[in-house]
Every structure is written in C-alpha cells, then in structure tokens.
Design a protein around this motif. Structure first.
Motif, short mmCIF file in Angstrom:
data_model
loop_
_atom_site.label_atom_id
_atom_site.label_comp_id
_atom_site.label_asym_id
_atom_site.label_seq_id
_atom_site.Cartn_x
_atom_site.Cartn_y
_atom_site.Cartn_z
N SER A 7 0.90 -1.35 0.15
CA SER A 7 -0.07 -0.23 -0.15
C SER A 7 0.94 1.14 -0.17
O SER A 7 2.14 1.08 0.13
N GLY A 8 0.23 2.48 -0.19
CA GLY A 8 0.93 3.58 -0.19
C GLY A 8 1.41 4.30 -1.62
O GLY A 8 1.85 5.25 -1.50
N GLY A 9 1.08 3.71 -2.66
CA GLY A 9 1.26 4.22 -3.82
C GLY A 9 0.41 5.61 -4.23
O GLY A 9 -0.50 5.56 -3.30
N TRP A 105 5.87 -12.65 -4.20
CA TRP A 105 5.62 -11.24 -4.58
C TRP A 105 4.27 -10.80 -4.02
O TRP A 105 3.42 -11.52 -4.13
N GLY A 106 4.07 -9.32 -4.03
CA GLY A 106 2.67 -8.93 -3.66
C GLY A 106 1.99 -8.41 -4.84
O GLY A 106 2.65 -8.68 -6.02
N GLN A 107 1.00 -7.65 -5.01
CA GLN A 107 0.24 -7.54 -6.17
C GLN A 107 0.73 -6.21 -6.81
O GLN A 107 0.34 -5.98 -7.83
N GLY A 108 1.66 -5.50 -5.97
CA GLY A 108 2.03 -4.19 -6.58
C GLY A 108 1.20 -2.93 -6.33
O GLY A 108 0.10 -2.99 -6.11
N THR A 109 2.02 -1.79 -6.33
CA THR A 109 1.32 -0.52 -6.11
C THR A 109 1.87 0.46 -7.05
O THR A 109 3.09 0.49 -7.18
N GLN A 110 0.80 0.98 -7.62
CA GLN A 110 1.49 2.33 -8.74
C GLN A 110 2.02 3.49 -8.07
O GLN A 110 1.16 4.04 -6.96
N VAL A 111 3.13 3.78 -8.48
CA VAL A 111 3.61 5.22 -8.06
C VAL A 111 3.99 5.96 -9.46
O VAL A 111 4.56 5.52 -10.43
N THR A 112 3.49 6.92 -9.40
CA THR A 112 3.31 7.97 -10.70
C THR A 112 3.76 9.39 -10.06
O THR A 112 3.24 10.01 -9.20
#
Length: 115
Positions: A7-9, A105-112
């Motif tokens: 989380s946190g992206g 791996w986790g599911q990923g979080t998008q950082v833009t």
C-alpha cells in the motif's frame, strides 16, 4: 502460505515523497530478505532496495540517497520511504520476500511522479 500486501502508492509531484508499506502474513519478515522492486511496461523488473534478516540494506544506484528501506518486525511490515521523487521513478512497485531461494511477490502498487 505467504501473502504480501502493498500500500501507499499514488500520484505525487516531482520532488515529493511517498512511503510504501508491505505487510506479510503467514511468515515473519525478520527471518528473510525483503525487497522492493519496480517495473515499467516493456522493461524487466528491477531491484530498488533490499534488507536482510540482519538489517543490512542494499540500494540500486538510482535509489541511493533518496530511498530508505526499513522494517518493523512487530508489525511484520517493511517500508520504502521515497524522497525527492523524479518522473523516472514512475513504476509499479512490488514487495518481495525471499524464502528458500524462491521469491514471493505482492500485487504491486502504482507510483506516478508527475506535475
């Protein structure tokens, strides 16, 4: 069963900061190497930072001096504090846990990073 939840992206302006979190269930993160990777479309997933069970940290050249990986064993959570973010940091960020030679791996979080 290993389950990692990131989380946190989000969207942040250049020069801003974000803190990513990754909580593990089913295993104790303090026993294993934990890492943060990132991936952009069309490119290989690359290591951003890692932390060993002994607390030794390692950073990609692009992250050195701007990112900090840390671990809260009581919360079973690993963090990635990202400061002075640049547009080229835009990616999906993945948490990983290395157990017995396998990466989970986790599911990923998008950082833009964009103005």
């Amino acid at each position: 069963q290993v389950q990692l939840v990131e989380s946190g992206g989000g969207l942040v302006q250049p020069g801003g900061s974000l803190r990513l979190s990754c909580t593990s269930s089913g295993t104790m993160i303090r026993l294993y190497v934990m890492g943060w990777y990132r991936q952009v479309p069309g490119k290989q997933r690359e290591l951003v930072a890692s932390i060993t069970s002994g607390g030794i940290t390692k950073y990609a050249d692009s992250a050195e001096g701007r990112f900090t990986i840390s671990r809260d064993n009581a919360q079973n959570t690993v963090y990635l504090q990202m400061n002075s973010l640049k547009p080229e940091d835009t990616a999906v960020y993945y948490c990983s846990q290395s157990i017995g030679g396998l990466n989970y791996w986790g599911q990923g979080t998008q950082v833009t990073v964009s103005s």
